[in-house]
Design a protein around this motif. Structure first.
Motif, short mmCIF file in Angstrom:
data_model
loop_
_atom_site.label_atom_id
_atom_site.label_comp_id
_atom_site.label_asym_id
_atom_site.label_seq_id
_atom_site.Cartn_x
_atom_site.Cartn_y
_atom_site.Cartn_z
N GLU A 218 0.85 -1.18 0.00
CA GLU A 218 0.00 0.00 0.00
C GLU A 218 0.89 1.24 0.00
N ALA A 219 0.33 2.33 -0.47
CA ALA A 219 1.04 3.62 -0.48
C ALA A 219 0.15 4.66 0.18
N LEU A 220 0.65 5.28 1.24
CA LEU A 220 -0.12 6.30 1.93
C LEU A 220 -0.25 7.55 1.06
N GLN A 221 -1.36 8.27 1.26
CA GLN A 221 -1.58 9.55 0.60
C GLN A 221 -1.67 10.64 1.68
N HIS A 222 -1.80 11.89 1.24
CA HIS A 222 -1.85 13.02 2.17
C HIS A 222 -2.84 12.78 3.31
N GLU A 223 -4.05 12.35 2.96
CA GLU A 223 -5.09 12.20 3.98
C GLU A 223 -4.73 11.13 5.00
N ASP A 224 -4.09 10.05 4.54
CA ASP A 224 -3.68 8.98 5.46
C ASP A 224 -2.63 9.50 6.44
N VAL A 225 -1.65 10.23 5.92
CA VAL A 225 -0.59 10.75 6.77
C VAL A 225 -1.15 11.78 7.75
N ALA A 226 -2.08 12.62 7.27
CA ALA A 226 -2.67 13.64 8.15
C ALA A 226 -3.34 13.01 9.36
N ARG A 227 -3.98 11.86 9.18
CA ARG A 227 -4.65 11.19 10.29
C ARG A 227 -3.66 10.63 11.30
N LEU A 228 -2.43 10.37 10.86
CA LEU A 228 -1.43 9.78 11.74
C LEU A 228 -0.56 10.80 12.45
N LEU A 229 -0.54 12.04 11.98
CA LEU A 229 0.34 13.04 12.58
C LEU A 229 0.00 13.26 14.05
N PRO A 230 1.00 13.26 14.93
CA PRO A 230 0.72 13.55 16.35
C PRO A 230 0.34 15.02 16.53
N ARG A 231 -0.66 15.25 17.34
CA ARG A 231 -1.12 16.62 17.60
C ARG A 231 -1.20 16.83 19.11
N PRO A 232 -0.63 17.91 19.64
CA PRO A 232 -0.68 18.15 21.09
C PRO A 232 -2.09 18.46 21.56
N ALA A 233 -2.45 17.91 22.72
CA ALA A 233 -3.73 18.22 23.35
C ALA A 233 -3.60 19.51 24.15
N PRO A 234 -4.73 20.15 24.53
CA PRO A 234 -4.65 21.41 25.28
C PRO A 234 -3.82 21.29 26.56
N GLU A 235 -3.85 20.13 27.21
CA GLU A 235 -3.13 19.98 28.48
C GLU A 235 -1.70 19.47 28.28
N SER A 236 -1.21 19.36 27.04
CA SER A 236 0.11 18.82 26.77
C SER A 236 1.22 19.72 27.31
N ASP A 237 2.30 19.08 27.76
CA ASP A 237 3.54 19.80 28.00
C ASP A 237 4.62 19.06 27.21
N LYS A 238 5.86 19.53 27.31
CA LYS A 238 6.90 18.95 26.46
C LYS A 238 7.14 17.47 26.76
N TYR A 239 6.92 17.08 28.04
CA TYR A 239 7.14 15.68 28.37
C TYR A 239 5.99 14.80 27.91
N ARG A 240 4.77 15.31 28.02
CA ARG A 240 3.63 14.52 27.53
C ARG A 240 3.69 14.35 26.01
N ARG A 241 4.23 15.34 25.32
CA ARG A 241 4.37 15.23 23.87
C ARG A 241 5.47 14.26 23.46
N GLY A 242 6.35 13.95 24.38
CA GLY A 242 7.42 13.00 24.11
C GLY A 242 8.77 13.68 24.00
N VAL A 243 9.80 13.00 24.52
CA VAL A 243 11.17 13.47 24.40
C VAL A 243 11.95 12.42 23.62
N VAL A 244 12.59 12.84 22.55
CA VAL A 244 13.40 11.91 21.76
C VAL A 244 14.87 12.11 22.12
N GLY A 245 15.51 10.99 22.42
CA GLY A 245 16.94 11.02 22.67
C GLY A 245 17.70 10.79 21.38
#
Length: 497
Positions: A218-245
């Motif tokens: 299968e090949a993803l399209q714009h709409e498929d990728v848009a549904r997968l993108l992480p989006r911060p919630a109103p209560e998010s902080d930098k740690y809840r959003r994730g820290v990448v080492g």
């Protein structure tokens, strides 16, 4: 495809399915020609249904005023209904040079001059059942087409390529465009066959309800990728959003650290923590990116991290080996690239460490690195990309992103043992073949892992955004240019959802 076609044909009048395909093919040819009336079209006709599709499409073009000539490779086995339709519409036939048949008409009217005057050639030689390269008579004919310099439209897929795998095991047609029916074939999406297909147009002939629910590819399209993108919630902080080492770079390759961090900062995680033993590299990173959190190591004391990206520019010293081993020993999602992959392939311990992991693991080799892991020649990987990606998954138990002209993401079976489709990235561009581009991709995917995406989704989304950003940069692209374009690529894709 054959099973779906049989099921649909049982519900339709005889010839209806081929008529649908021919109508779509004729419409695509008309679009490419710009004008149909007065255009010269040559059909290369084999003995199968692809030849029948070409003949019926040729009949439609002839009725609209095109001069259509069919060159028959097996005159006695050509589709009878298609031949009759073409001749009734005013089309003509010739026998291909090299075909074993007594044909005075062919001797009187050689094929080469007809091809030299053509505006378009339609390749209907071999369909999805073809295996191996073209046969000698077809090679002789396609050589004449190449010499004439006429654009070719392939019927369903270019003759000579493998529909299931994308392999090209001999002579094959080079098409300017391919009109495919019902569903994309893997060979149209995966190199080396992909590069033979040109622009691909899908014609819906009603097979959808009869196709399997889970495809092979299968090949993803714009709409498929848009549904997968992480989006911060109103209560998010930098740690809840994730820290990448990020464990990358060395005194020899300080730029790899900055490039990996540049991708990580644009991957949706809330923070990037850089681990570097070299004070020179840490200073290099913090000057470029003051928002980065610095750690001197070791990995277990680096601080709060939700995922790791390890490998780019680490080198092969004792410290690099220890870092890779320590990262693989964590219970966190991990991406391994570049020197990390090379260190893994040099002994059994690295592969065992990957196979023993319970958390998400993403490996991102290019063909040479994949060949080292598999113990084969690089050419074997490049010739059989789909098979190689699947073999790497079996070997490592990890999600594998195989970089190249067409990037593939292959994953282990699902929790219930079900096969997971291989994803083909549709946004790649040759401009991404530039130093440091892979480092940016590593940081980007690592950040997506930290933001909570699965290995398969992080690799697929990362490859998609990376390729799209590469297309948005000014040519010739640079790695920093690609990193800079990621923000706009993310914005464009997210708005499509």
């Amino acid at each position: 495809m054959r099973a779906a076609e049989r099921a649909l044909m049982e519900q339709l009048p005889e010839g209806a399915l081929m008529s649908r395909a021919a109508a779509g093919l004729a419409a695509a040819c008309s679009t490419l020609l710009g004008r149909t009336y007065g255009a010269r079209v040559v059909l290369l006709v084999g003995s199968g249904d692809n030849g029948g599709d070409a003949l019926y499409a040729g009949a439609r073009l002839a009725r609209r005023g095109a001069g259509v000539t069919a060159v028959l490779l097996s005159p006695e086995r050509a589709h009878e209904g298609g031949l009759a339709a073409l001749r009734a519409a005013g089309g003509r036939t010739l026998v291909a040079p090299g075909a074993v048949v007594d044909a005075e008409e062919n001797a009187a009217r050689p094929v080469a001059p007809v091809l030299a005057r053509a505006d378009l050639v339609v390749d209907g030689i071999v369909g999805i059942g073809g295996r191996g390269g073209l046969r000698p008579a077809a090679v002789e004919l396609t050589d004449l087409v190449r010499e004439a310099g006429v654009p070719v439209v392939a019927v369903d897929l270019p003759s000579g390529v493998d529909a299931d795998t994308g392999r090209v095991d001999g002579p094959a047609v080079d098409a300017a465009a391919t009109v495919t029916f019902g569903a994309y074939k893997p060979g149209l999406l995966i190199d080396p066959a992909h590069e033979r297909a040109g622009a691909v147009r899908l014609v819906d002939i009603g097979l959808g309800p009869h196709l399997p629910a889970t495809p092979d590819v299968e090949a993803l399209q714009h709409e498929d990728v848009a549904r997968l993108l992480p989006r911060p919630a109103p209560e998010s902080d930098k740690y809840r959003r994730g820290v990448v080492g990020v464990a990358a770079g060395s005194a020899t390759y300080p730029g790899a650290a900055s490039l990996t961090v540049s991708g990580a900062l644009r991957g949706g995680a809330g923070a990037v923590r850089f681990l570097g033993e070299s004070a020179q590299v840490r200073e290099h990173v913090i000057q470029r990116f003051p928002e980065v959190l610095l750690s001197e190591g070791p990995v277990r004391k680096a601080g709060r991290v939700q995922a790791w990206a390890v490998g780019p520019g680490l080198g092969d010293g004792a410290e690099a080996r220890r870092t890779v081993a320590d990262v693989l020993g964590t219970p966190l999602p991990v991406l391994v690239d570049a020197d990390g992959l090379r260190l893994m392939s040099e002994g059994p311990d690295g592969l065992e460490a990957v196979r023993a992991r319970q958390a998400e693991t993403v490996l991102t080799p290019h063909a040479g690195e994949a060949a080292a892991l598999l113990g084969c020649a690089r050419e074997e990987v490049e010739d059989a990309r789909l098979e190689s990606a699947r073999r790497l998954v079996e070997l490592t138990g990890a999600t594998v992103l195989l970089k190249g002209s067409t990037t593939l993401v292959a994953s282990p079976p699902g929790a219930g043992g079900e096969t997971v489709p291989v994803r083909v990235n549709p946004t790649g561009t040759g401009w991404l073949a530039t130093a440091g581009s892979g480092d940016v991709l590593s940081g980007l995917i690592g950040s997506l892992l930290a933001a909570g995406l699965s290995g398969r989704d992080a690799a697929s989304v990362g490859a998609y955004l990376h390729g799209y950003a590469g297309r948005r940069t000014r040519e010739p692209a640079t790695a920093l240019g690609v990193a800079g374009a990621l923000t706009r690529a993310w914005e464009d894709v997210s708005h499509s959802g």
